[in-house]
Motif scaffolding. Structure first.
Motif, PDB file in Angstrom:
ATOM      1  N   GLN A   1    -158.102  24.150  88.971  1.00  0.00           N
ATOM      2  CA  GLN A   1    -156.668  24.073  88.719  1.00  0.00           C
ATOM      3  C   GLN A   1    -156.105  22.705  89.112  1.00  0.00           C
ATOM      4  OE1 GLN A   1    -154.051  26.853  90.871  1.00  0.00           O
ATOM      5  NE2 GLN A   1    -153.106  27.308  88.916  1.00  0.00           N
ATOM      6  N   ASP A   2    -156.540  22.192  90.262  1.00  0.00           N
ATOM      7  CA  ASP A   2    -156.090  20.869  90.701  1.00  0.00           C
ATOM      8  C   ASP A   2    -156.486  19.794  89.691  1.00  0.00           C
ATOM      9  OD1 ASP A   2    -154.998  21.944  92.980  1.00  0.00           O
ATOM     10  OD2 ASP A   2    -156.684  21.436  94.267  1.00  0.00           O
ATOM     11  N   GLU A   3    -157.731  19.856  89.217  1.00  0.00           N
ATOM     12  CA  GLU A   3    -158.221  18.853  88.278  1.00  0.00           C
ATOM     13  C   GLU A   3    -157.498  18.935  86.939  1.00  0.00           C
ATOM     14  OE1 GLU A   3    -160.384  16.349  88.822  1.00  0.00           O
ATOM     15  OE2 GLU A   3    -160.330  16.964  90.911  1.00  0.00           O
ATOM     16  N   ILE A   4    -157.274  20.145  86.452  1.00  0.00           N
ATOM     17  CA  ILE A   4    -156.568  20.315  85.181  1.00  0.00           C
ATOM     18  C   ILE A   4    -155.138  19.805  85.309  1.00  0.00           C
ATOM     19  CG2 ILE A   4    -155.664  22.001  83.533  1.00  0.00           C
ATOM     20  CD1 ILE A   4    -158.124  23.725  84.143  1.00  0.00           C
ATOM     21  N   SER A   5    -154.471  20.158  86.399  1.00  0.00           N
ATOM     22  CA  SER A   5    -153.088  19.731  86.610  1.00  0.00           C
ATOM     23  C   SER A   5    -152.981  18.213  86.627  1.00  0.00           C
ATOM     24  CB  SER A   5    -152.552  20.308  87.928  1.00  0.00           C
ATOM     25  OG  SER A   5    -152.572  21.714  87.914  1.00  0.00           O
ATOM     26  N   GLU A   6    -153.925  17.566  87.294  1.00  0.00           N
ATOM     27  CA  GLU A   6    -153.909  16.103  87.366  1.00  0.00           C
ATOM     28  C   GLU A   6    -154.061  15.490  85.982  1.00  0.00           C
ATOM     29  OE1 GLU A   6    -156.654  12.540  89.271  1.00  0.00           O
ATOM     30  OE2 GLU A   6    -156.549  14.472  90.303  1.00  0.00           O
ATOM     31  N   ARG A   7    -154.936  16.062  85.156  1.00  0.00           N
ATOM     32  CA  ARG A   7    -155.158  15.522  83.813  1.00  0.00           C
ATOM     33  C   ARG A   7    -153.984  15.794  82.874  1.00  0.00           C
ATOM     34  NH1 ARG A   7    -159.747  15.571  86.268  1.00  0.00           N
ATOM     35  NH2 ARG A   7    -161.492  14.272  85.567  1.00  0.00           N
ATOM     36  N   LEU A   8    -153.325  16.927  83.054  1.00  0.00           N
ATOM     37  CA  LEU A   8    -152.139  17.208  82.245  1.00  0.00           C
ATOM     38  C   LEU A   8    -151.005  16.235  82.569  1.00  0.00           C
ATOM     39  CD1 LEU A   8    -152.060  21.116  82.261  1.00  0.00           C
ATOM     40  CD2 LEU A   8    -152.357  19.643  80.262  1.00  0.00           C
ATOM     41  N   GLU A   9    -150.929  15.815  83.837  1.00  0.00           N
ATOM     42  CA  GLU A   9    -149.895  14.858  84.238  1.00  0.00           C
ATOM     43  C   GLU A   9    -150.098  13.486  83.606  1.00  0.00           C
ATOM     44  OE1 GLU A   9    -150.095  14.905  88.453  1.00  0.00           O
ATOM     45  OE2 GLU A   9    -149.102  16.854  88.670  1.00  0.00           O
ATOM     46  N   ARG A  10    -151.322  13.211  83.141  1.00  0.00           N
ATOM     47  CA  ARG A  10    -151.608  11.917  82.502  1.00  0.00           C
ATOM     48  C   ARG A  10    -151.185  11.888  81.035  1.00  0.00           C
ATOM     49  NH1 ARG A  10    -157.868  11.506  84.580  1.00  0.00           N
ATOM     50  NH2 ARG A  10    -157.453  11.620  86.831  1.00  0.00           N
ATOM     51  N   ARG A  11    -150.592  12.987  80.554  1.00  0.00           N
ATOM     52  CA  ARG A  11    -150.115  13.097  79.177  1.00  0.00           C
ATOM     53  C   ARG A  11    -151.231  12.817  78.160  1.00  0.00           C
ATOM     54  NH1 ARG A  11    -144.687  13.615  79.340  1.00  0.00           N
ATOM     55  NH2 ARG A  11    -143.614  12.914  81.228  1.00  0.00           N
ATOM     56  N   PRO A  12    -152.251  13.680  78.101  1.00  0.00           N
ATOM     57  CA  PRO A  12    -153.360  13.476  77.165  1.00  0.00           C
ATOM     58  C   PRO A  12    -152.920  13.730  75.728  1.00  0.00           C
ATOM     59  CG  PRO A  12    -153.539  15.615  78.216  1.00  0.00           C
ATOM     60  CD  PRO A  12    -152.391  14.911  78.887  1.00  0.00           C
ATOM     61  N   GLY A  13    -153.816  13.421  74.770  1.00  0.00           N
ATOM     62  CA  GLY A  13    -153.533  13.689  73.365  1.00  0.00           C
ATOM     63  C   GLY A  13    -153.374  15.172  73.110  1.00  0.00           C
ATOM     64  N   SER A  14    -152.838  15.506  71.949  1.00  0.00           N
ATOM     65  CA  SER A  14    -152.510  16.899  71.659  1.00  0.00           C
ATOM     66  C   SER A  14    -153.731  17.809  71.691  1.00  0.00           C
ATOM     67  CB  SER A  14    -151.826  16.994  70.296  1.00  0.00           C
ATOM     68  OG  SER A  14    -152.663  16.462  69.274  1.00  0.00           O
ATOM     69  N   LEU A  15    -154.886  17.335  71.178  1.00  0.00           N
ATOM     70  CA  LEU A  15    -156.088  18.173  71.147  1.00  0.00           C
ATOM     71  C   LEU A  15    -156.603  18.431  72.563  1.00  0.00           C
ATOM     72  CD1 LEU A  15    -158.218  19.674  69.566  1.00  0.00           C
ATOM     73  CD2 LEU A  15    -159.497  17.528  69.334  1.00  0.00           C
TER      74      LEU A  15
ATOM     75  N   SER B   1    -154.281  20.727  74.458  1.00  0.00           N
ATOM     76  CA  SER B   1    -154.453  22.112  74.057  1.00  0.00           C
ATOM     77  C   SER B   1    -155.646  22.754  74.763  1.00  0.00           C
ATOM     78  CB  SER B   1    -154.638  22.204  72.538  1.00  0.00           C
ATOM     79  OG  SER B   1    -154.937  23.521  72.142  1.00  0.00           O
ATOM     80  N   LYS B   2    -156.742  22.000  74.865  1.00  0.00           N
ATOM     81  CA  LYS B   2    -157.939  22.535  75.519  1.00  0.00           C
ATOM     82  C   LYS B   2    -157.755  22.637  77.025  1.00  0.00           C
ATOM     83  CE  LYS B   2    -161.200  21.285  71.907  1.00  0.00           C
ATOM     84  NZ  LYS B   2    -162.517  20.723  71.571  1.00  0.00           N
ATOM     85  N   LEU B   3    -157.034  21.681  77.602  1.00  0.00           N
ATOM     86  CA  LEU B   3    -156.738  21.762  79.033  1.00  0.00           C
ATOM     87  C   LEU B   3    -155.836  22.949  79.329  1.00  0.00           C
ATOM     88  CD1 LEU B   3    -156.130  17.991  79.876  1.00  0.00           C
ATOM     89  CD2 LEU B   3    -157.998  19.409  80.740  1.00  0.00           C
ATOM     90  N   GLN B   4    -154.862  23.183  78.468  1.00  0.00           N
ATOM     91  CA  GLN B   4    -153.960  24.311  78.672  1.00  0.00           C
ATOM     92  C   GLN B   4    -154.709  25.634  78.549  1.00  0.00           C
ATOM     93  OE1 GLN B   4    -150.574  24.010  79.596  1.00  0.00           O
ATOM     94  NE2 GLN B   4    -151.038  26.156  80.069  1.00  0.00           N
ATOM     95  N   ALA B   5    -155.656  25.692  77.604  1.00  0.00           N
ATOM     96  CA  ALA B   5    -156.468  26.898  77.447  1.00  0.00           C
ATOM     97  C   ALA B   5    -157.306  27.145  78.703  1.00  0.00           C
ATOM     98  CB  ALA B   5    -157.371  26.774  76.220  1.00  0.00           C
ATOM     99  N   ALA B   6    -157.847  26.059  79.265  1.00  0.00           N
ATOM    100  CA  ALA B   6    -158.631  26.179  80.499  1.00  0.00           C
ATOM    101  C   ALA B   6    -157.743  26.621  81.656  1.00  0.00           C
ATOM    102  CB  ALA B   6    -159.306  24.852  80.826  1.00  0.00           C
ATOM    103  N   LEU B   7    -156.514  26.105  81.706  1.00  0.00           N
ATOM    104  CA  LEU B   7    -155.581  26.505  82.760  1.00  0.00           C
ATOM    105  C   LEU B   7    -155.205  27.979  82.620  1.00  0.00           C
ATOM    106  CD1 LEU B   7    -153.895  25.575  85.175  1.00  0.00           C
ATOM    107  CD2 LEU B   7    -152.061  24.977  83.582  1.00  0.00           C
TER     108      LEU B   7
END
Length: 293
Positions: A99-113, A116-122
């Protein structure tokens, strides 16, 4: 002293590296990390393991977790995560790390694809945390039943003082268990909010916090005129929990307390709020005119 050590002993050089995001506590350490995701040293294989040619640095190891995740669609990504989750002994620790790792990567504003995969993992992490809490609650219920049964069985032979001690000991254990489960749930909610789109809006003065909550309460209570929608509320089903979540998520002024505490504060402010105050009635009338005229 080696050249690199000499350079890092220089404050100016260290600050310069930090300014360009080139300074890391992990950059010179191979291995030494907790292997939440299983990995092997060797050529790449088409399976769920991570593969490296040599012992990886921690940053490379973490990046490869998500590089592998991005290879899969939603269904296979769940299998990939479950493969490593099932193998790791401390389930809660694994979920917290992910969860910590996903949250950190979402804060970096990744591309839409990737987003989407990070959100699915979260979402997968959130579901597993829900299952974990349900299991904890089941264990807690079993402990309650056993504790109560022990007290009942002891009533025939134990003295009143011994019964009191049993009740006190059992109550303390029960309280500790409930606090632990509640803290886990609270942490999960906070991190879920932090991982979503948020901002750091700030009121011009802390003095306005109560007034701002009262404004939301007036908005919550706003009804349509009877001749328009038979007195329907402007916002249907607007509980204090949702109000607390909005304030906590978007306004940094309200993040100094826990979410459940903020919710109770809102309820308390509402119970003391004078909706018949002329200023409040004037605000209500102005908002009604704005929305319905």
């Amino acid at each position: 002293m080696g050249l690199k050590k000499k350079l890092f002993s220089n404050v100016f050089f260290r600050n310069m590296l930090a300014s360009f995001s080139l300074r890391s506590a992990y950059s010179t350490q191979k291995g030494g990390f907790i292997p939440y995701f299983q990995y092997r040293i060797g050529p790449y294989e088409q399976d769920y393991y991570l593969y490296f040619r040599e012992e990886p640095f921690v940053k490379r190891y973490k990046n490869e977790i998500f590089n592998k995740l991005f290879e899969y669609d939603r269904n296979d990504s769940k299998k990939y995560l479950a493969f490593h989750y099932d193998a790791y002994p401390d389930k809660q620790d694994f979920l917290q790390f992910l969860q910590d790792e996903i949250s950190e990567r979402l804060e970096r504003r990744p591309g839409s694809l990737q987003k989407s995969k990070l959100q699915a993992a979260l979402d997968w992490v959130t579901e597993k945390q829900r299952e974990h809490r349900a299991q904890q609650e089941l264990i807690l219920r079993q402990k309650i039943e056993q504790g109560v049964q022990n007290i009942i069985n002891s009533q025939q032979t134990a003295t009143p003082q011994e019964i009191d001690n049993l009740v006190k000991t059992f109550s303390e254990k029960l309280s500790n268990e409930m606090e632990r489960i509640a803290a886990s749930a609270e942490q999960g909610i906070k991190e879920k909010i932090a991982a979503s789109i948020s901002s750091d809006l700030e009121l011009s003065h802390p003095h306005y916090k109560t007034k701002f909550i009262q404004f939301f309460l007036v908005l919550r209570a706003l009804l349509a005129p009877p001749h328009i929608a038979k007195g329907e509320p402007l916002i249907k089903n607007f509980p204090y929990s949702d109000m607390a979540a909005i304030l906590y998520q978007y306004f940094k002024d309200f993040r100094d307390v826990k979410l459940d505490t903020l919710q109770r504060n809102i309820s308390q402010i509402n119970s003391e709020f004078n909706y018949k105050d002329p200023k409040v009635k004037k605000l209500d009338e102005a908002m009604q005119a704005f929305f319905y005229e």
